[in-house]
Design a protein around this motif. Structure first.
Motif, PDB file in Angstrom:
ATOM      1  N   LYS A  66       0.808  -1.215   0.000  1.00 30.33           N
ATOM      2  CA  LYS A  66       0.000   0.000   0.000  1.00 30.33           C
ATOM      3  C   LYS A  66       0.847   1.274   0.000  1.00 30.33           C
ATOM      4  O   LYS A  66       0.362   2.340  -0.354  1.00 30.33           O
ATOM      5  N   LEU A  67       2.112   1.174   0.418  1.00 32.26           N
ATOM      6  CA  LEU A  67       2.966   2.357   0.495  1.00 32.26           C
ATOM      7  C   LEU A  67       3.321   2.867  -0.900  1.00 32.26           C
ATOM      8  O   LEU A  67       3.682   2.100  -1.783  1.00 32.26           O
ATOM      9  N   THR A  68       3.224   4.158  -1.068  1.00 36.24           N
ATOM     10  CA  THR A  68       3.611   4.764  -2.337  1.00 36.24           C
ATOM     11  C   THR A  68       5.110   5.044  -2.329  1.00 36.24           C
ATOM     12  O   THR A  68       5.767   4.954  -1.289  1.00 36.24           O
ATOM     13  N   LYS A  69       5.647   5.409  -3.481  1.00 35.75           N
ATOM     14  CA  LYS A  69       7.083   5.723  -3.565  1.00 35.75           C
ATOM     15  C   LYS A  69       7.435   6.912  -2.682  1.00 35.75           C
ATOM     16  O   LYS A  69       8.501   6.950  -2.083  1.00 35.75           O
ATOM     17  N   GLU A  70       6.538   7.872  -2.598  1.00 34.79           N
ATOM     18  CA  GLU A  70       6.785   9.051  -1.762  1.00 34.79           C
ATOM     19  C   GLU A  70       6.825   8.668  -0.284  1.00 34.79           C
ATOM     20  O   GLU A  70       7.653   9.172   0.469  1.00 34.79           O
ATOM     21  N   GLN A  71       5.919   7.787   0.123  1.00 34.31           N
ATOM     22  CA  GLN A  71       5.912   7.343   1.515  1.00 34.31           C
ATOM     23  C   GLN A  71       7.170   6.549   1.828  1.00 34.31           C
ATOM     24  O   GLN A  71       7.754   6.706   2.898  1.00 34.31           O
ATOM     25  N   LEU A  72       7.600   5.685   0.920  1.00 36.84           N
ATOM     26  CA  LEU A  72       8.834   4.931   1.124  1.00 36.84           C
ATOM     27  C   LEU A  72      10.030   5.868   1.205  1.00 36.84           C
ATOM     28  O   LEU A  72      10.933   5.662   2.020  1.00 36.84           O
ATOM     29  N   GLY A  74       9.969   8.846   2.264  1.00 37.92           N
ATOM     30  CA  GLY A  74       9.850   9.658   3.469  1.00 37.92           C
ATOM     31  C   GLY A  74      10.170   8.935   4.767  1.00 37.92           C
ATOM     32  O   GLY A  74      10.173   9.546   5.830  1.00 37.92           O
ATOM     33  N   LEU A  75      10.438   7.625   4.705  1.00 34.86           N
ATOM     34  CA  LEU A  75      10.781   6.893   5.922  1.00 34.86           C
ATOM     35  C   LEU A  75      12.110   7.374   6.470  1.00 34.86           C
ATOM     36  O   LEU A  75      13.024   7.706   5.721  1.00 34.86           O
ATOM     37  N   ILE A 118       8.551   2.167   9.581  1.00 33.15           N
ATOM     38  CA  ILE A 118       8.873   3.531  10.007  1.00 33.15           C
ATOM     39  C   ILE A 118      10.290   3.943   9.643  1.00 33.15           C
ATOM     40  O   ILE A 118      10.600   5.121   9.647  1.00 33.15           O
ATOM     41  N   CYS A 119      11.162   2.971   9.342  1.00 30.71           N
ATOM     42  CA  CYS A 119      12.525   3.327   8.978  1.00 30.71           C
ATOM     43  C   CYS A 119      13.139   2.257   8.082  1.00 30.71           C
ATOM     44  O   CYS A 119      12.612   1.156   7.956  1.00 30.71           O
ATOM     45  N   GLY A 123      18.436   4.677   1.392  1.00 28.82           N
ATOM     46  CA  GLY A 123      17.422   5.114   0.449  1.00 28.82           C
ATOM     47  C   GLY A 123      16.845   4.030  -0.437  1.00 28.82           C
ATOM     48  O   GLY A 123      15.700   4.104  -0.855  1.00 28.82           O
ATOM     49  N   GLU A 124      17.609   2.997  -0.734  1.00 26.28           N
ATOM     50  CA  GLU A 124      17.178   1.953  -1.658  1.00 26.28           C
ATOM     51  C   GLU A 124      16.659   0.689  -0.973  1.00 26.28           C
ATOM     52  O   GLU A 124      16.107  -0.177  -1.628  1.00 26.28           O
ATOM     53  N   SER A 125      16.855   0.540   0.319  1.00 25.91           N
ATOM     54  CA  SER A 125      16.504  -0.712   1.004  1.00 25.91           C
ATOM     55  C   SER A 125      15.024  -0.759   1.382  1.00 25.91           C
ATOM     56  O   SER A 125      14.326   0.256   1.394  1.00 25.91           O
ATOM     57  N   LEU A 126      14.583  -1.969   1.717  1.00 26.16           N
ATOM     58  CA  LEU A 126      13.219  -2.164   2.210  1.00 26.16           C
ATOM     59  C   LEU A 126      13.128  -1.698   3.654  1.00 26.16           C
ATOM     60  O   LEU A 126      14.120  -1.697   4.379  1.00 26.16           O
ATOM     61  N   PRO A 127      11.923  -1.344   4.120  1.00 28.20           N
ATOM     62  CA  PRO A 127      11.760  -0.934   5.520  1.00 28.20           C
ATOM     63  C   PRO A 127      12.062  -2.086   6.481  1.00 28.20           C
ATOM     64  O   PRO A 127      11.881  -3.256   6.149  1.00 28.20           O
ATOM     65  N   ASP A 128      12.526  -1.740   7.677  1.00 30.35           N
ATOM     66  CA  ASP A 128      12.798  -2.742   8.700  1.00 30.35           C
ATOM     67  C   ASP A 128      11.502  -3.433   9.103  1.00 30.35           C
ATOM     68  O   ASP A 128      10.426  -2.825   9.088  1.00 30.35           O
ATOM     69  N   LYS A 129      11.604  -4.713   9.487  1.00 29.45           N
ATOM     70  CA  LYS A 129      10.417  -5.478   9.887  1.00 29.45           C
ATOM     71  C   LYS A 129       9.828  -4.955  11.185  1.00 29.45           C
ATOM     72  O   LYS A 129       8.618  -4.874  11.348  1.00 29.45           O
TER      73      LYS A 129
END
Length: 148
Positions: A66-72, A74-75, A118-119, A123-129
């Protein structure tokens, strides 16, 4: 006499404590049809319980989709969180990364667990679990993370 009653009572209580866990929708629908024999009610029940059946990992994958590129983009960066939070209080943490998804207490520590994204590492990695903020005496002692 008392000892002879303890073992059967313990055995019966353990048998009663077992719970049935349904892992997929097909089994749940079959069980519903066996019990109620009403397809309309079972379909309605299934639509209401899809979220309950999902595992934490499936819910996380759905949230990530559901996260958009902008939201990703902005983490926050993990390093920024780990450098900023130690020594801060709960109000600062809530302002900085938001309200926790889960709070646990143990001994003189309090654990704020963030399961939503949340983090991330860079810049290129997936968000932490998962991010866990550990408080001791109302101040952040440590920040732990689970890699994606």
């Amino acid at each position: 006499m008392k000892q002879s009653l303890v073992i059967p009572i313990l055995f019966v209580s353990l048998q009663c404590a077992k719970t049935v866990q349904v892992k997929n929708q097909e089994n749940l629908f079959e069980n519903c049809m066996k019990t109620f024999q009403d397809e309309q009610k079972c379909k309605e029940f299934m639509s209401n319980s899809v979220k309950d059946i999902q595992t934490d990992e499936e819910k996380r994958e759905e949230d990530l989709a559901k996260l958009t590129k902008e939201q990703l983009a902005g983490l926050k960066l993990r390093k920024e969180i780990k450098d900023t939070l130690p020594g801060k209080n709960g109000n600062f943490v809530k302002e900085f990364i938001g309200v926790p998804d889960e709070v646990k207490r143990g001994g003189d520590r309090e654990y704020w667990i963030y399961k939503r994204p949340i983090c991330k590492f860079d810049g290129e990695s997936l968000p932490d679990k998962e991010i866990t903020v550990i408080f001791r005496r109302s101040f952040v002692e440590k920040v732990e993370h689970k890699k994606p």
